[in-house]
Scaffold this motif. Structure first.
Motif, short mmCIF file in Angstrom:
data_model
loop_
_atom_site.label_atom_id
_atom_site.label_comp_id
_atom_site.label_asym_id
_atom_site.label_seq_id
_atom_site.Cartn_x
_atom_site.Cartn_y
_atom_site.Cartn_z
N TYR A 40 39.34 62.32 -15.77
CA TYR A 40 40.74 61.99 -16.03
C TYR A 40 40.92 60.60 -16.66
CZ TYR A 40 41.70 66.15 -13.32
OH TYR A 40 41.75 67.45 -12.87
N HIS A 41 39.82 60.00 -17.10
CA HIS A 41 39.84 58.71 -17.78
C HIS A 41 40.57 57.65 -16.96
CE1 HIS A 41 38.28 60.95 -21.16
NE2 HIS A 41 39.30 61.77 -21.07
N LEU A 42 40.24 57.57 -15.68
CA LEU A 42 40.87 56.60 -14.79
C LEU A 42 40.09 55.28 -14.83
CD1 LEU A 42 41.39 58.89 -11.68
CD2 LEU A 42 43.05 58.35 -13.45
N ASP A 43 40.82 54.17 -14.83
CA ASP A 43 40.13 52.88 -14.77
C ASP A 43 39.92 52.48 -13.30
OD1 ASP A 43 42.54 51.86 -13.81
OD2 ASP A 43 43.10 50.94 -15.71
N ASP A 44 39.22 51.36 -13.10
CA ASP A 44 38.89 50.94 -11.74
C ASP A 44 40.11 50.73 -10.85
OD1 ASP A 44 36.22 51.05 -12.31
OD2 ASP A 44 36.00 48.90 -12.69
N THR A 87 35.49 62.51 -11.02
CA THR A 87 36.92 62.73 -11.24
C THR A 87 37.50 61.61 -12.11
OG1 THR A 87 37.11 63.87 -9.14
CG2 THR A 87 39.15 63.02 -10.09
N ALA A 88 37.10 60.38 -11.85
CA ALA A 88 37.57 59.25 -12.64
C ALA A 88 37.20 59.41 -14.11
CB ALA A 88 36.99 57.94 -12.08
N GLU A 133 47.22 63.32 -9.45
CA GLU A 133 46.84 63.55 -8.06
C GLU A 133 45.79 64.67 -8.01
OE1 GLU A 133 49.03 65.30 -4.20
OE2 GLU A 133 49.97 63.59 -5.17
N ALA A 180 42.81 52.42 -10.78
CA ALA A 180 43.29 53.73 -10.32
C ALA A 180 42.36 54.34 -9.30
CB ALA A 180 43.47 54.67 -11.51
N VAL A 181 41.07 54.08 -9.43
CA VAL A 181 40.06 54.69 -8.57
C VAL A 181 40.02 54.02 -7.20
CG1 VAL A 181 37.58 55.10 -8.32
CG2 VAL A 181 38.68 55.46 -10.52
#
Length: 114
Positions: free
Chosen positions: A104-108, A100-101, A1, A110-111
């Protein structure tokens, strides 16, 4: 978060003082309110983003620091809305989400909710 971002903006005219560009200056002024996740200072601009882990800490920082002096200049401090005007330009919230993505290595998937 994600945390809650506070925008600190120098009032008045002229370039920001040299000490304004040091994260340690802002850490010293804003660190007592709670856990800071990130401080971002744009070169040559009189504003900074300070990201707090807890929204209540960010709200305390706004209540206490708005109108105070930093580096001999008065600062306007408020919770970031994503609609701030900076040097005549709108801060691009999509760019911030993308940064931010990546951080934090967020994929699509999660974004999409950001």
């Amino acid at each position: 978060e994600l945390g809650t971002v506070v925008v600190a903006r120098l009032t008045g005219s002229g370039p920001p003082p040299p000490d304004w560009r040091r994260k340690t200056t802002l850490q010293a002024k804003f660190g007592d309110f709670g856990q800071i996740l990130r401080i971002e200072i744009k070169d040559g601009l009189g504003f900074a983003h300070i990201e707090y882990e807890d929204r209540r800490d960010a709200e305390d920082a706004v209540a206490e620091m708005d109108g105070k002096q930093i580096c001999g200049r008065t600062v306007k401090v408020e919770i970031a809305t994503g609609k701030e005007q900076v040097g005549g330009r709108k801060v691009d919230l999509e760019v911030r989400v993308a940064e931010t993505a990546r951080r934090y290595h967020l994929d699509d998937s999660a974004v999409v909710g950001l």
